[in-house]
Design a protein around this motif. Structure first.
Motif, short mmCIF file in Angstrom:
data_model
loop_
_atom_site.label_atom_id
_atom_site.label_comp_id
_atom_site.label_asym_id
_atom_site.label_seq_id
_atom_site.Cartn_x
_atom_site.Cartn_y
_atom_site.Cartn_z
N ALA A 330 34.85 5.91 3.28
CA ALA A 330 36.16 6.58 3.28
C ALA A 330 37.09 5.96 2.25
O ALA A 330 37.90 6.65 1.63
N SER A 331 36.96 4.67 2.02
CA SER A 331 37.85 3.95 1.12
C SER A 331 37.65 4.32 -0.35
O SER A 331 38.48 3.99 -1.19
N GLU A 332 36.55 5.03 -0.66
CA GLU A 332 36.28 5.38 -2.04
C GLU A 332 36.39 6.88 -2.31
O GLU A 332 36.07 7.36 -3.39
N MET A 333 36.89 7.63 -1.31
CA MET A 333 36.99 9.09 -1.44
C MET A 333 38.45 9.52 -1.53
O MET A 333 39.24 9.27 -0.62
N ALA A 334 38.82 10.17 -2.61
CA ALA A 334 40.18 10.70 -2.74
C ALA A 334 40.39 11.83 -1.74
O ALA A 334 39.44 12.52 -1.37
N PHE A 335 41.62 11.99 -1.27
CA PHE A 335 41.87 13.10 -0.34
C PHE A 335 41.72 14.42 -1.08
O PHE A 335 41.88 14.50 -2.30
N GLU A 336 41.40 15.47 -0.33
CA GLU A 336 41.13 16.78 -0.92
C GLU A 336 42.13 17.81 -0.41
O GLU A 336 42.75 17.63 0.65
N VAL A 337 42.28 18.89 -1.16
CA VAL A 337 43.20 19.97 -0.77
C VAL A 337 42.51 21.31 -0.98
O VAL A 337 41.52 21.41 -1.71
N ILE A 338 43.04 22.36 -0.31
CA ILE A 338 42.64 23.72 -0.61
C ILE A 338 43.64 24.26 -1.63
O ILE A 338 44.85 24.29 -1.37
N ASP A 339 43.14 24.65 -2.78
CA ASP A 339 44.03 24.98 -3.90
C ASP A 339 44.65 26.37 -3.83
O ASP A 339 45.75 26.58 -4.33
N GLU A 340 43.94 27.32 -3.26
CA GLU A 340 44.39 28.71 -3.34
C GLU A 340 44.94 29.21 -2.01
O GLU A 340 44.19 29.44 -1.06
N PRO A 341 46.26 29.40 -1.90
CA PRO A 341 46.83 29.98 -0.68
C PRO A 341 46.57 31.49 -0.66
O PRO A 341 46.31 32.10 -1.70
N SER A 342 46.64 32.07 0.53
CA SER A 342 46.45 33.51 0.68
C SER A 342 47.66 34.12 1.36
O SER A 342 48.36 33.47 2.13
N LEU A 343 47.90 35.41 1.08
CA LEU A 343 49.02 36.12 1.67
C LEU A 343 48.60 36.75 3.00
O LEU A 343 47.61 37.48 3.06
N TYR A 344 49.36 36.46 4.05
CA TYR A 344 49.14 37.05 5.37
C TYR A 344 50.42 37.76 5.78
O TYR A 344 51.52 37.24 5.59
N VAL A 345 50.30 38.96 6.35
CA VAL A 345 51.46 39.79 6.70
C VAL A 345 51.30 40.32 8.11
O VAL A 345 50.19 40.68 8.53
N ASN A 346 52.41 40.38 8.85
CA ASN A 346 52.40 40.96 10.19
C ASN A 346 53.39 42.13 10.23
O ASN A 346 54.61 41.93 10.23
N THR A 347 52.88 43.35 10.23
CA THR A 347 53.74 44.53 10.21
C THR A 347 54.49 44.72 11.52
O THR A 347 55.60 45.26 11.54
N ALA A 348 53.90 44.27 12.62
CA ALA A 348 54.58 44.39 13.92
C ALA A 348 55.83 43.52 13.95
O ALA A 348 56.86 43.91 14.50
N ALA A 349 55.74 42.32 13.36
CA ALA A 349 56.90 41.43 13.31
C ALA A 349 57.99 42.04 12.42
O ALA A 349 59.18 41.93 12.72
N ALA A 350 57.59 42.67 11.34
CA ALA A 350 58.56 43.31 10.44
C ALA A 350 59.25 44.48 11.13
O ALA A 350 60.47 44.67 10.99
N GLU A 351 58.51 45.24 11.89
CA GLU A 351 59.08 46.40 12.59
C GLU A 351 60.15 45.99 13.60
O GLU A 351 61.12 46.73 13.82
N LYS A 352 60.00 44.82 14.19
CA LYS A 352 60.96 44.37 15.20
C LYS A 352 62.35 44.16 14.61
O LYS A 352 63.35 44.19 15.34
N ILE A 353 62.43 43.92 13.30
CA ILE A 353 63.74 43.73 12.66
C ILE A 353 64.02 44.85 11.65
O ILE A 353 64.87 44.71 10.78
N ASN A 354 63.24 45.93 11.77
CA ASN A 354 63.39 47.09 10.88
C ASN A 354 63.27 46.72 9.40
O ASN A 354 64.01 47.21 8.55
N MET A 355 62.33 45.86 9.12
CA MET A 355 62.11 45.42 7.74
C MET A 355 60.93 46.20 7.14
O MET A 355 59.86 46.29 7.75
N GLU A 356 61.13 46.76 5.99
CA GLU A 356 60.07 47.50 5.31
C GLU A 356 59.30 46.59 4.38
O GLU A 356 59.88 45.77 3.67
#
Length: 375
Positions: A330-356
């Protein structure tokens, strides 16, 4: 192939029954019908047994596809709080280990403890794992990682962490990404600029973004600094409110919702534990809450440029497997990351505030949800 076999047998059964019930001026006797029915039952049973045997053989082949690693292992998993993203990390972590031949119930014993968002309990958990002499500690979230780091210091117990937003700020790694001890893992560093860009696209007239965070969570403090650094580039002002405990969240969320155009939620463990409180006040004010990962979107945030924590867990499990097998330290391994984020959307949540939400945004999303999993 199994479906074709079963369909063939069923077709044969139907034909046999039909022949048993009709013919050229021939009446079927009760004895003939009984014999015919018995033959059909035997043929169907034989086919079912064949299908089951094939299925069992296929399962065995899949199990054998990954050979079990040599040896027996015991690990301790310290999870700071119970919520969807951290649960996904844990499940992914075990899946990643299994892919490398280290399988719970086969050659792996897992001791799991939840700190219930209490740093004192997190320290007790990691101390107990070290005392028990586990082969490795998996620490999920920054407070648990810092506790495990302190407990395992000057011992032979390696620590693999996940869901740590800023390993450098938490003093688990140097600026070059290399460990500051026998500890490494994966970071869930948020895609700050991508998130700001998404909010601007969805709220073209917004000016103020509210962020509630826990003052004792290093990951949140460093992430807010990034938001402040880049917010002006997208025409935003960051309005922040710090809390000490979950009990402070109700008043903080009520006040914040009246001051801003939207609320942006981080991976702050305390705030995520009370996410529904934040969403409640935001909905009453008619403003959206944006999340930082997919589980928050499922739970009622409108959208997020976030990570898949299950995949992050798998990545972490594979790192842990290399350490357990003695392939790397473990002492010789650099930490890693996930480079590419993804877009997630919830239309039901948007509808609750009348957001298009535009068709363009929906079309570019990795996932679009039309229900809210938590009310």
């Amino acid at each position: 192939m199994k479906k074709k076999l079963l369909a063939s047998v069923l077709a044969t059964s139907i034909v046999t029954l039909a022949l048993a019930g009709c013919g050229d001026n021939r009446k079927t006797t009760e004895t003939e019908t009984a014999v015919s029915t018995e033959q059909v039952s035997e043929e169907t049973a034989t086919a079912a047994e064949s299908v089951e045997a094939d299925a069992a053989s296929e399962t065995s082949e899949n199990t054998d596809a990954t050979e079990l690693a040599e040896g027996e292992y015991t690990i301790g998993i310290s999870q700071f709080a119970e919520h969807g993203s951290l649960d996904n990390c844990r499940e992914g972590f075990l899946a990643g280990l299994a892919e490398e031949g280290i399988v719970e119930g086969e050659n792996l014993t897992v001791e799991f403890q939840n700190a219930e968002a209490d740093t004192g309990i997190a320290s007790q958990i990691s101390d107990s794992f070290v005392s028990a002499g586990v082969d490795l500690i998996c620490a999920i979230a920054t407070p648990s990682a810092m506790s495990a780091y302190n407990s395992a210091m000057n011992t032979d117990v390696p620590v693999i962490y996940t869901a740590v937003s800023d390993p450098v700020g938490a003093e688990l790694a140097g600026s070059d990404g290399m460990p500051l001890g026998n500890i490494t893992g994966t970071s869930d560093a948020l895609a700050v600029t991508e998130q700001l860009e998404m909010i601007r696209a969805m709220l073209p007239d917004a000016t103020k973004i509210g962020i509630i965070y826990t003052t004792s969570e290093t990951n949140s403090v460093s992430t807010i600094a990034q938001y402040k650094e880049y917010a002006a580039d997208y025409g935003f002002e960051i309005v922040e409110t710090g809390i000490n405990t979950l009990a402070d969240l109700d008043m903080a969320a009520s006040d914040m919702a009246s001051k801003v155009d939207c609320i942006n939620n981080l991976t702050d463990n305390t705030v995520v534990s009370g996410l529904q409180t934040v969403i409640k006040y935001a909905t009453e004010a008619g403003i959206p809450v944006f999340g930082s990962e997919v589980e928050q979107v499922k739970a009622g945030c409108v959208a997020s440029m976030g990570l898949d924590y299950y995949q992050l867990g798998i990545q972490t499990g594979k790192m842990a497997a290399a350490v357990l097998k003695g392939e790397k330290s473990a002492s010789e391994m650099a930490f890693e990351v996930i480079d590419e984020p993804s877009l997630y959307v919830n239309t039901a949540a948007a509808e609750k505030i009348n957001m298009e939400i535009s068709e363009e945004t929906l079309g570019s999303a990795a996932e679009v949800y039309d229900t809210i999993t938590v009310e």
